[in-house]
Design an enzyme around this catalytic site. Structure first.
Site, PDB file in Angstrom:
ATOM      1  N   VAL A  84     -16.858  44.479 -50.092  1.00 47.52           N
ATOM      2  CA  VAL A  84     -16.765  44.339 -48.528  1.00 47.52           C
ATOM      3  C   VAL A  84     -15.872  45.254 -48.034  1.00 47.52           C
ATOM      4  CG1 VAL A  84     -16.480  42.694 -46.896  1.00 47.52           C
ATOM      5  CG2 VAL A  84     -17.187  41.952 -49.201  1.00 47.52           C
ATOM      6  N   ASP A  88     -14.722  45.880 -37.656  1.00 46.23           N
ATOM      7  CA  ASP A  88     -13.978  45.673 -36.314  1.00 46.23           C
ATOM      8  C   ASP A  88     -13.992  43.979 -35.949  1.00 46.23           C
ATOM      9  OD1 ASP A  88     -13.342  48.180 -36.042  1.00 46.23           O
ATOM     10  OD2 ASP A  88     -14.943  48.820 -34.732  1.00 46.23           O
ATOM     11  N   HIS A  91     -16.138  39.140 -39.422  1.00 44.23           N
ATOM     12  CA  HIS A  91     -17.030  39.026 -40.609  1.00 44.23           C
ATOM     13  C   HIS A  91     -16.689  39.463 -41.983  1.00 44.23           C
ATOM     14  CE1 HIS A  91     -21.072  39.199 -42.546  1.00 44.23           C
ATOM     15  NE2 HIS A  91     -20.712  40.178 -43.102  1.00 44.23           N
TER      16      HIS A  91
END
Length: 156
Positions: A84, A88, A91
């Site tokens: 991951v 920005d 999430h």
């Protein structure tokens, strides 16, 4: 640097099977994590028949995959690989928290160790540094942890 040289003193195992759940998102990173793990397992006495690889779409699906693999009762350890990269939006935080909590719960509630191989990085270079770069090879390290935890579980 050899990516399949164990950094730990690893026990020799007989009749052990490992499952690897690998996220396809950021596949150029996760496939290398998986390759490093497989190489390390093979270098430590496992055969290709002792290793099962299960692709899943992304990191969030790793917990479900590990849960299903454990429920099938065919493996002595499960390794999960994902990557991951911070963006920005929040999430990144949600995904990382979800996977961390899910894998932690499986380790607390199940008899099969689940090895956490989720890279959580700020940029792609940090991921590359962890698949054979300046920070070692996290795939190899995960396989070493799986071997150690299988031996630990068998010793209890």
């Amino acid at each position: 640097m050899s990516t399949n040289t164990p950094t730990l003193t690893l026990p020799k195992l007989e009749n052990a099977r490992v499952a690897i759940a690998v996220a396809q998102w950021n596949g150029h990173i996760t496939s290398e994590l998986c390759r490093g793990a497989v190489d390390t397992l093979l270098a430590n006495g496992f055969t290709n028949d002792d290793i099962d690889i299960y692709p899943v779409p992304g990191a969030v699906e790793l917990t479900f995959a590990a849960s299903q693999i454990i429920e099938a009762s065919c493996h002595d350890a499960v390794i999960v690989f994902g990557c991951v990269v911070r963006g920005d939006t929040p999430h990144f935080d949600y995904v990382c928290q979800s996977v961390t909590q899910g894998i932690t719960a499986l380790n607390a509630d199940c008899d099969t160790p689940v090895i956490f191989g989720l890279l959580t990085v700020n940029d792609e270079q940090q991921a590359l540094d962890r698949i054979g770069g300046t920070h070692g090879h996290k795939g190899c390290e995960a396989a070493e942890a799986a071997i150690s935890m299988i031996a630990f579980a068998r010793s209890i």
